[in-house]
Motif scaffolding. Structure first.
Motif, short mmCIF file in Angstrom:
data_model
loop_
_atom_site.label_atom_id
_atom_site.label_comp_id
_atom_site.label_asym_id
_atom_site.label_seq_id
_atom_site.Cartn_x
_atom_site.Cartn_y
_atom_site.Cartn_z
N ALA A 1 1.15 -0.85 0.07
CA ALA A 1 -0.09 -0.30 -0.43
C ALA A 1 1.53 1.36 0.05
N SER A 2 1.36 1.50 -1.75
CA SER A 2 2.19 3.01 -1.06
C SER A 2 1.03 3.79 -2.22
N ALA A 3 1.40 4.88 -2.26
CA ALA A 3 0.61 5.97 -3.46
C ALA A 3 1.82 7.07 -3.85
N LEU A 4 1.72 7.25 -5.43
CA LEU A 4 2.80 8.00 -5.38
C LEU A 4 1.50 9.71 -5.99
N LEU A 5 2.03 10.43 -5.14
CA LEU A 5 0.72 11.46 -5.36
C LEU A 5 1.46 13.19 -6.57
N VAL A 6 0.83 13.01 -7.04
CA VAL A 6 1.26 13.88 -8.13
C VAL A 6 0.10 16.12 -7.82
N ARG A 7 1.33 16.69 -8.30
CA ARG A 7 0.46 18.33 -8.11
C ARG A 7 -0.17 19.17 -9.00
N ASP A 8 0.75 17.38 -10.50
CA ASP A 8 -0.48 18.04 -11.25
C ASP A 8 -0.64 17.01 -11.64
N ALA A 9 -2.25 16.69 -12.22
CA ALA A 9 -2.46 15.64 -12.52
C ALA A 9 -2.04 15.38 -14.32
N ASP A 10 -1.67 16.95 -14.99
CA ASP A 10 -1.57 16.27 -16.49
C ASP A 10 0.42 15.56 -16.78
N ALA A 11 0.47 15.27 -14.98
CA ALA A 11 2.25 15.29 -15.36
C ALA A 11 1.68 13.73 -15.90
N LEU A 12 0.80 12.57 -14.76
CA LEU A 12 0.57 10.99 -15.45
C LEU A 12 0.47 11.22 -16.76
N GLY A 13 -0.31 11.96 -17.32
CA GLY A 13 0.34 12.02 -19.07
C GLY A 13 0.40 10.57 -19.58
N SER A 14 2.39 11.24 -19.40
CA SER A 14 3.68 10.74 -20.14
C SER A 14 3.56 8.71 -19.50
N VAL A 15 2.46 8.31 -18.36
CA VAL A 15 2.48 7.40 -18.42
C VAL A 15 1.63 6.70 -18.96
N ARG A 16 0.30 7.21 -19.94
CA ARG A 16 -0.30 7.03 -20.68
C ARG A 16 0.22 6.40 -21.82
N GLU A 17 -0.26 4.77 -22.26
CA GLU A 17 -0.30 3.76 -23.17
C GLU A 17 -1.15 3.53 -23.42
N PRO A 18 -1.69 4.16 -24.54
CA PRO A 18 -3.01 3.23 -24.88
C PRO A 18 -3.45 1.66 -26.03
N ALA A 19 -4.14 0.93 -24.66
CA ALA A 19 -4.14 -0.03 -25.25
C ALA A 19 -5.16 -0.65 -26.11
N ASP A 20 -6.40 -1.05 -27.07
CA ASP A 20 -7.70 -1.21 -27.56
C ASP A 20 -8.16 -1.77 -26.60
N TYR A 21 -7.95 -3.06 -25.94
CA TYR A 21 -9.11 -3.91 -25.41
C TYR A 21 -9.24 -3.12 -23.78
N LEU A 22 -8.28 -1.64 -23.34
CA LEU A 22 -7.73 -1.68 -22.02
C LEU A 22 -8.63 0.17 -21.68
N ASN A 23 -8.07 1.03 -22.54
CA ASN A 23 -8.00 2.04 -21.94
C ASN A 23 -8.49 3.04 -23.39
N ARG A 24 -9.74 2.46 -24.21
CA ARG A 24 -9.91 2.89 -25.43
C ARG A 24 -10.15 3.91 -25.25
N THR A 25 -10.16 4.84 -26.40
CA THR A 25 -9.67 6.58 -26.50
C THR A 25 -11.47 6.71 -26.77
N GLU A 26 -12.44 6.05 -27.44
CA GLU A 26 -14.33 6.32 -27.71
C GLU A 26 -14.99 6.26 -25.73
N ASP A 27 -14.11 6.00 -25.32
CA ASP A 27 -14.54 5.74 -23.35
C ASP A 27 -13.67 6.64 -22.75
N ASP A 28 -14.20 7.76 -23.90
CA ASP A 28 -13.81 8.79 -22.75
C ASP A 28 -14.10 9.97 -21.75
#
Ligand SMILES: Cc1ncc(COP(=O)(O)O)c(C=O)c1O
Length: 487
Positions: free
Chosen positions: A315-342
């Motif tokens: 149980a640990s957390a990585l907390l960030v000041r600016d939510a947008d910073a986490l955007g660099s982690v995003r890797e699109p996967a067709d089965y998972l974080n589909r862009t049309e399900d925004d």
């Protein structure tokens, strides 16, 4: 097992689960140490433990009755564990767990939601998001932050430094490190956790990209030394991409001067990451919160909840000041974080994990069922315990305090009269090993400024001043016994 194998919502399955839990609880009770005696560690040595483990058949062809399996596991496995509930189990930062959190682990396992996508964890997704939002607010990060749970401080530091690297690169790492990356440096105190160097290696920067900044007499990053390091980098073409502050170092519990570090990071255009694996819990207490002033200036924060928030690992957390910073982690996967399900949140967008446990549930349940005020009292007790233990060490002529306790850690060594410097190191190694081998006490052992040091780390709120005083007596007695045997 002949009954139901899975939780299928049927009464029979729930009855079977209840019966299995009752058996687990019986085994847990029987695996506790003898009452009134300190037995935090098995006295059987590593060779014997290997033998016992080798005699276990993990995958028999046919089922064995659960009660028999558990009874066997109780005798052979749990009885030979490290008991974090024993006040003399005082080496490391893994605490006893809040029983409400331990109980909720069952609900996490039984429902087995996976935090990567909304369609695997609909409400759980928003619960985790709510939890990290509450932690951010408690720390004092401004609105607009974000965060994600991870398996531990090591994983949180890796993610925080990945964000620092991508910040320096101007975005997600699409085509590898830019040509200038060989000059990138991460500045952390000499007392920072090893996972910082490890993260630098994983991130392709190389372990030696981490520059160890000298610490002051209290083990805190020396700001003048940081200034000198920054000036040197400027002269030699090095680029400081991140300043890492530690709020509660592993060995001395020191808290770096976070506000000064935040100023330096801002002036250098560097990411400011704070490893508050230990110190994050101080914000629970109005009295202790000033010790981590400046934490709210961080770009990213490691907050371990399986340390002074008494959660079961992980149980640990990585907390960030600016939510947008986490955007660099995003890797699109067709089965998972589909862009049309925004219209939905998929937490895989914030995480280096794909499948991930719903650990937020045990945290949420146990924090609600305990309340901030009570948690604050527990943290305050442990900080007071360490301070008093430091005083007790100072008062004993055969012990030497090596750094002033600042959070929950006391770093010291045995130093009986008439023992020369080389012999002292060997003596302290011996004391720690003898206590461990006898199973009576788990005391930490590390090196501090070139010398072997002993360490007490207080994470068990049930530990009393008397427990600590008695442990120091036992440590002193072990040193005397060692000297006598060697004479
Ligand atoms: C300051 C600090 N950071 C990070 C870590 C690593 O945390 P974990 O063991 O949860 O990966 C530790 C572990 O003790 C620590 O003391």
């Amino acid at each position: 097992m002949t009954g139901p194998l899975f939780l299928d919502g049927s009464p029979a399955a729930h009855d079977a689960l209840r019966a299995a839990v009752a058996e687990v609880l019986t085994v847990l009770a029987s695996a506790d140490g003898p009452p009134g005696e300190h037995r935090p560690f098995p006295s059987a040595g590593p060779a014997r433990l290997r033998e016992i483990a080798d005699a276990i058949e993990p995958l028999p062809d046919e089922a064995e009755p659960l009660g028999e399996v558990l009874a066997d596991v109780g005798r052979t496995v749990l009885a030979h564990g490290a008991r974090v509930t024993d006040p003399w189990c005082a080496a490391h930062l893994h605490p006893p767990t809040l029983l409400t959190a331990a109980a909720t682990e069952l609900a996490i396992a039984a429902t087995n939601q996976s935090m990567d996508s909304y369609d695997q964890a609909p409400m759980a997704t928003y619960v985790e998001d709510r939890l990290v939002g509450r932690l951010n607010a408690l720390i004092g990060l401004p609105e607009g932050g974000s965060g994600v749970l991870t398996s531990g401080g090591t994983a949180s530091n890796l993610l925080g430094l990945l964000l620092a690297r991508d910040h320096a690169a101007g975005g997600a790492n699409l085509s590898g490190l830019p040509p200038g990356a060989a000059r990138w440096r991460i500045l952390a105190s000499a007392g920072a956790h090893v996972s910082v160097r490890q993260a630098a290696a994983v991130l392709g920067l190389g372990r030696d990209a981490v520059v160890a900044v000298t610490t002051d007499d209290d083990g805190r990053m020396d700001v003048a030394a940081l200034d000198r390091t920054l000036a040197q980098l400027a002269q030699t073409g090095g680029v400081p991409i991140a300043v890492v502050g530690t709020a509660g170092t592993t060995d001395t519990g020191a808290i770096d001067p976070l506000t000064a570090l935040a100023d330096r990071a801002a002036a250098a255009g560097a990411w400011f990451h704070v490893d508050a694996a230990v110190g994050s819990a101080l914000v629970l207490s109005d009295r202790l919160r000033p010790l981590v002033a400046g934490l709210e200036r961080a770009d990213s924060i490691t907050a371990d909840l399986h340390k002074l928030w008494w959660q079961p690992i992980g149980a640990s957390a990585l907390l960030v000041r600016d939510a947008d910073a986490l955007g660099s982690v995003r890797e699109p996967a067709d089965y998972l974080n589909r862009t049309e399900d925004d219209d939905v949140l998929n937490l895989v967008d914030r995480s280096l994990d794909t499948s991930r446990r719903f650990d937020a549930l045990k945290i949420l349940v146990s924090l609600r069922a305990t309340g901030r005020r009570r948690l604050a009292g527990l943290v305050e007790h442990l900080v007071d315990l360490a301070a008093k233990a430091g005083e007790a060490v100072r008062r004993r002529p055969d012990l030497e305090l090596l750094a002033p306790p600042q959070t929950v850690t006391v770093l010291f060594r045995c130093r009986p009269d008439g023992v020369d410097a080389d012999r002292l190191d060997a003596l302290n190694v011996d004391v720690q090993r003898r206590l461990l081998a006898s199973g009576r006490a788990v005391v930490g052992r590390t090196r501090y400024r070139g010398r072997v040091a002993l360490k007490l780390t207080f994470t068990n709120p049930l530990t009393s001043h008397d427990d600590v005083a008695a442990l120091l007596v036992a440590v002193g007695a072990e040193a005397s016994a060692g000297l006598e045997e060697a004479a």
